[in-house]
Design an enzyme around this catalytic site. Structure first.
Site, PDB file in Angstrom:
ATOM      1  N   GLY A  43       0.617  -1.426  -0.322  1.00 56.82           N
ATOM      2  CA  GLY A  43      -0.336  -0.517   0.086  1.00 56.82           C
ATOM      3  C   GLY A  43       0.727   1.145   0.228  1.00 56.82           C
ATOM      4  O   GLY A  43       2.312   1.348   1.075  1.00 56.82           O
ATOM      5  N   LEU A  92       6.743   1.497   4.198  1.00 54.89           N
ATOM      6  CA  LEU A  92       7.783   1.534   3.221  1.00 54.89           C
ATOM      7  C   LEU A  92       8.124   3.370   3.265  1.00 54.89           C
ATOM      8  O   LEU A  92       9.320   3.531   2.859  1.00 54.89           O
ATOM      9  CB  LEU A  92       7.040   2.192   1.312  1.00 54.89           C
ATOM     10  CG  LEU A  92       6.303   0.687   1.081  1.00 54.89           C
ATOM     11  CD1 LEU A  92       6.181   1.042  -0.774  1.00 54.89           C
ATOM     12  CD2 LEU A  92       7.719  -0.510   1.055  1.00 54.89           C
ATOM     13  N   GLU A 134      -2.697   2.264   5.828  1.00 53.59           N
ATOM     14  CA  GLU A 134      -3.286   4.403   4.717  1.00 53.59           C
ATOM     15  C   GLU A 134      -4.303   5.108   5.091  1.00 53.59           C
ATOM     16  O   GLU A 134      -3.624   6.432   4.886  1.00 53.59           O
ATOM     17  CB  GLU A 134      -2.971   3.502   3.293  1.00 53.59           C
ATOM     18  CG  GLU A 134      -2.219   1.938   2.534  1.00 53.59           C
ATOM     19  CD  GLU A 134      -0.946   2.205   3.325  1.00 53.59           C
ATOM     20  OE1 GLU A 134      -0.447   3.339   2.717  1.00 53.59           O
ATOM     21  OE2 GLU A 134      -0.228   1.725   3.203  1.00 53.59           O
ATOM     22  N   HIS A 137      -2.316   7.650   7.023  1.00 53.79           N
ATOM     23  CA  HIS A 137      -0.902   8.740   6.102  1.00 53.79           C
ATOM     24  C   HIS A 137      -1.525   9.515   6.383  1.00 53.79           C
ATOM     25  O   HIS A 137      -1.492  10.410   5.582  1.00 53.79           O
ATOM     26  CB  HIS A 137      -0.823   7.733   4.788  1.00 53.79           C
ATOM     27  CG  HIS A 137       0.599   7.258   5.702  1.00 53.79           C
ATOM     28  ND1 HIS A 137       1.624   7.462   6.113  1.00 53.79           N
ATOM     29  CD2 HIS A 137       0.894   5.655   5.478  1.00 53.79           C
ATOM     30  CE1 HIS A 137       2.590   6.389   6.178  1.00 53.79           C
ATOM     31  NE2 HIS A 137       2.021   5.387   5.339  1.00 53.79           N
TER      32      HIS A 137
END
Ligand code: CO
Length: 170
Positions: A43, A92, A134, A137
């Site tokens: 993601g 990531l 996600e 974020h």
């Protein structure tokens, strides 16, 4: 398109509501999906590529061969959630850092697709976890914020190493 690494300020800026559903948005989503696969993620949210929009892409298998499992969500909102479970996550934007985060096990979300069409979907377990990670974020929240205090202490040296690296590269 590069993924920003903690403590890049883009990660705290979050994402504003997507209002324009044009070719540029589709191109951004396409490039985000490519960047996600390149980095072997499942993601990616727009703030992670320094774009302050409420846009995220994901594929729970992380395999470009499973393109049918790709999802692109604009302006996602949680309508309802059920259950709670701890599970290990990575990000990531935090290379080499993993830790346990508690997430709802079942969620129902509303979102808009790339054409601006209103949709609703439900997700469970790992997929629900990815979506919640996600969505954080988009709110400028990162997964380490949700670590237990023990876990926070454990990853502190790694976070400090990333902070040092950011300062050096700035
Ligand atoms: Co992340």
């Amino acid at each position: 398109m590069d993924v920003v690494i903690y403590p890049d300020p883009s990660l705290r800026r979050g994402g504003a509501k997507v209002e324009t559903f044009d070719d540029e948005l589709k191109e951004t989503a396409k490039q985000m999906i490519e960047a996600m696969y390149r980095q072997r993620g499942v993601g990616l949210a727009a703030p992670q590529v320094a774009i302050d929009q409420a846009l995220l892409v994901l594929n729970p298998t992380g395999d470009p061969a499973d393109a049918d499992q790709e999802m692109v969500l604009c302006n996602p909102k949680i309508i309802s959630k059920k259950g709670k479970e701890w599970g290990e996550e990575g990000c990531l934007s935090f290379p080499g850092i993993y830790g346990e985060v508690q997430r709802a096990t079942k969620i129902v979300i509303s979102y808009q697709d790339l054409d601006g069409e209103e949709k609703e979907t439900r997700a469970e377990d790992f997929l629900a976890r990815v979506i919640q990670h996600e969505m954080d974020h988009i709110d400028g929240v990162v997964f380490t914020d949700r670590f237990s205090s023990v876990e926070k202490l454990r990853v502190k040296p790694k976070l400090e190493a990333l902070e040092e690296r950011f300062k050096t590269n700035a």
